[in-house]
Each structure stands twice: as C-alpha cells, then as structure tokens.
Design an enzyme around this catalytic site. Structure first.
Site, short mmCIF file in Angstrom:
data_model
loop_
_atom_site.label_atom_id
_atom_site.label_comp_id
_atom_site.label_asym_id
_atom_site.label_seq_id
_atom_site.Cartn_x
_atom_site.Cartn_y
_atom_site.Cartn_z
N ASP A 45 0.93 -1.04 -0.07
CA ASP A 45 0.05 0.18 0.20
C ASP A 45 0.87 1.26 0.11
O ASP A 45 0.36 2.38 -0.07
CB ASP A 45 -0.88 -0.11 1.18
CG ASP A 45 -0.31 -0.02 2.51
OD1 ASP A 45 0.86 -0.24 2.73
OD2 ASP A 45 -1.12 -0.04 3.56
N GLU A 77 -1.19 -5.62 8.72
CA GLU A 77 -0.62 -4.89 9.87
C GLU A 77 -1.24 -5.19 11.37
O GLU A 77 -2.52 -5.44 11.27
CB GLU A 77 -0.38 -3.49 9.58
CG GLU A 77 0.12 -3.15 8.47
CD GLU A 77 0.53 -1.46 8.25
OE1 GLU A 77 0.11 -0.67 9.16
OE2 GLU A 77 0.92 -1.19 7.10
N GLU A 99 9.02 -4.15 10.57
CA GLU A 99 9.47 -3.03 10.01
C GLU A 99 10.20 -1.93 11.14
O GLU A 99 9.57 -1.61 12.21
CB GLU A 99 8.53 -2.30 9.25
CG GLU A 99 8.68 -0.97 8.73
CD GLU A 99 7.80 -0.45 7.73
OE1 GLU A 99 6.74 -1.06 7.19
OE2 GLU A 99 7.98 0.87 7.38
N ASP A 123 -1.02 -6.16 -0.11
CA ASP A 123 -1.50 -5.50 1.29
C ASP A 123 -3.06 -5.34 1.22
O ASP A 123 -3.58 -5.04 0.34
CB ASP A 123 -0.85 -4.19 1.08
CG ASP A 123 0.37 -4.41 2.03
OD1 ASP A 123 0.81 -4.94 2.63
OD2 ASP A 123 1.11 -3.20 1.94
N LYS A 157 -1.43 -9.56 2.84
CA LYS A 157 -0.56 -9.01 4.12
C LYS A 157 -1.39 -8.01 4.89
O LYS A 157 -2.02 -7.31 4.21
CB LYS A 157 0.92 -8.49 3.47
CG LYS A 157 1.52 -7.80 4.88
CD LYS A 157 3.12 -7.38 4.46
CE LYS A 157 3.07 -6.27 3.75
NZ LYS A 157 2.70 -4.94 4.33
O1 KIV Z 1 3.46 -1.29 1.57
C1 KIV Z 1 4.49 -1.52 1.82
O2 KIV Z 1 5.49 -1.22 0.73
C2 KIV Z 1 5.12 -2.51 2.90
C3 KIV Z 1 6.53 -2.48 3.03
C4 KIV Z 1 6.96 -1.19 3.47
C5 KIV Z 1 6.98 -3.60 3.77
O3 KIV Z 1 4.34 -2.88 3.52
#
Ligand code: KIV
Length: 267
Positions: free
Chosen positions: A46, A117, A184, A85, A115
């Site tokens: 994202d 968070e 991160e 994401d 993915k």
């Molecule tokens: O969105 C993204 O690019 C990420 C990376 C920073 C791991 O989540």
C-alpha cells in the site's frame, strides 16, 4: 516458464537458511524486471499511495486501487509469489470484512497471499483468513497504517516493554496461522530475537541482517523516490537522475528538431 514459488517454498527457505528476497511492485513492467532478476516474493504494497499516488501516507489507498495494481503485478510476473496488502480499514472493522476483502484480493487481484498490519489485535482476522485457505503475511513493528497513533514513521521496540510486546505479537501472528511476518523499523537485535522466537520466516525492512529475508520499496532502492529517504534504504541505482537526464536530452532534441531523425520516421 518457471513455476511460481509457493508458501511452502518460502517456509522451506527458513529451514534451509536461504534468505528470502522480496521487493515491492505496482505495475507489470517492473514486476517482469524484478521477476527476471530472481526476486522470490513481490509485494503489492500500500506504499503505492506514497510512491505512485503522491500521498504523504498509505491511508488513502482503497481496495479498488489494490486490486488494480495487484492484477498488473500478477500479469507481469511468472515465478515470484505475489503478496498484496490489505489497505487501511479493509480488515480492522470485523473479521468478516477482513475475510471478504482478503478473498477479493485473491479472486480479483489474482495474488497468492495477503498481508495485513498489527500483532495481537490482528490475530483474529489472520486466523479467519487462514482458515478460509488464504495465506497471510503479518506485519509488526512500524505499521504505517497506524502512523497517526505512532506519532510518525519512528523506530519501534526500543523500550524493553515494547520489545517484549513485539516478540509476543510475532508469536500470536504465527499461532494465528501466518506463513511469514514483516518486521519494519525495529532494532537489529530485537529483530534477531523475534526471528529466533518464531518458526515462520521474518522479512525485515529496517530490521537488520538477522531476519530470514529482506524487503525494500522498489522506488526507494532504485533511487526514484527522493521525497524522504529512510536510513535503512540502500540505493542500488539512481534511476531518478538517469530519468531526468534522459528526458532533458529528449526535450532538447525536440526543441532543436533533431528528433525524430530519419531512422525513427516512416517513408
Ligand atoms: O506497503 C509496503 O510497501 C510495505 C513495505 C514497507 C513492507 O508494507
């Protein structure tokens, strides 16, 4: 054509000690180049909101944006495992909404994994998505979707209590069924402890060399994004300057009427 890597291939890399190389991608052309170069995992991050759309955070990115970019990255690649994401507010409201949106990224975006968070607070969503047969990558430490709560893009886990919580978060996300976890912007020593505490691969960004793999934002590593350069970014090329030079040359040839020449014209 090489077969796409699978979740099992990525898990086996931790067991065999082979590092996982992941990079973000947002379009088919870059995805093809990164795939050709041997990237194991492509992340449709994202961060598209910052490096492509020009926002100052990832918060304005929508599910429709992610589906669109994910489709392009999948079309451009053939070997790398593609992870997409879940954007801000696509999984925080309820586990049902999380599952619905994760399913959309696979069914419409055509990626192989999603993915999201968060540690303990996101464990129920991770578990529900995994139970539905969708592979999940976790993401803890500096979680950019919480930038306002964190007070900026700052190093996380420097205090002992915070570090202990992060190790617990990683265990909860592993127990919920994630097959890998992004760490991160945390101290390298803490990332090593997290990596030893879980059996799934850890993929670091600003988390030192002891993680099982690394991820970088492609616009950062190629020198295309210079609004803000974090300490952890290594620039492997300066395509930003190369692009300016190329376009300067084009502009001047157009003005001087030396482009197009006969070799670029039809008779
Ligand atoms: O969105 C993204 O690019 C990420 C990376 C920073 C791991 O989540």
């Amino acid at each position: 054509m090489a077969e796409r890597l699978t979740v099992s291939s990525i898990r086996r890399m931790k067991e065999s000690g082979e590092r996982v190389a992941m990079v973000t991608a947002y379009d088919a052309t870059f995805a093809r180049l990164f795939d050709d170069a041997g990237t194991d995992m492509l992340l449709v991050g994202d961060t598209v909101g910052m490096v492509v759309q020009g926002h100052t955070s990832t918060l304005p990115v929508t599910m429709d944006h992610m589906v669109y970019h994910c489709q392009a990255v999948v079309r451009g690649s053939s070997r790398a495992l593609v992870v997409c994401d879940l954007p801000f507010m696509s999984y925080q409201v309820s586990v049902e909404k999380a599952l619905e949106n994760a399913g959309r990224l696979l069914a419409e975006g055509l990626c192989q994994a999603v993915k999201l968070e968060g540690g303990q607070r996101s464990a129920p969503a991770v578990q529900r998505i995994v139970e539905a047969g969708i592979p999940v990558v976790g993401h803890i430490g500096l979680t950019p979707q919480s930038v306002n709560a964190l007070g900026g893009f700052k190093v996380q886990g420097r205090e002992a209590a915070q570090a202990t919580r992060l190790i617990e978060d990683a265990r909860r996300i592993e127990d919920a069924g994630a097959f890998a976890i992004v760490l991160e912007t945390i101290p390298a020593g803490l990332a090593k402890s997290v990596t030893e505490a879980v059996s799934i691969p850890t993929i670091g960004i600003g988390a030192g060399v002891e993680c099982d793999g690394q991820v970088l934002v492609c616009y950062d590593m190629l020198g295309l994004f210079d609004t803000f350069v974090a300490k952890f970014v290594k620039r492997y090329a300066n395509l930003g300057e190369a692009t300016r030079e190329a376009v300067r040359a084009y502009v001047s040839e157009v003005k001087e009427r030396t482009f197009p020449g006969p070799e670029h014209s039809y008779t």
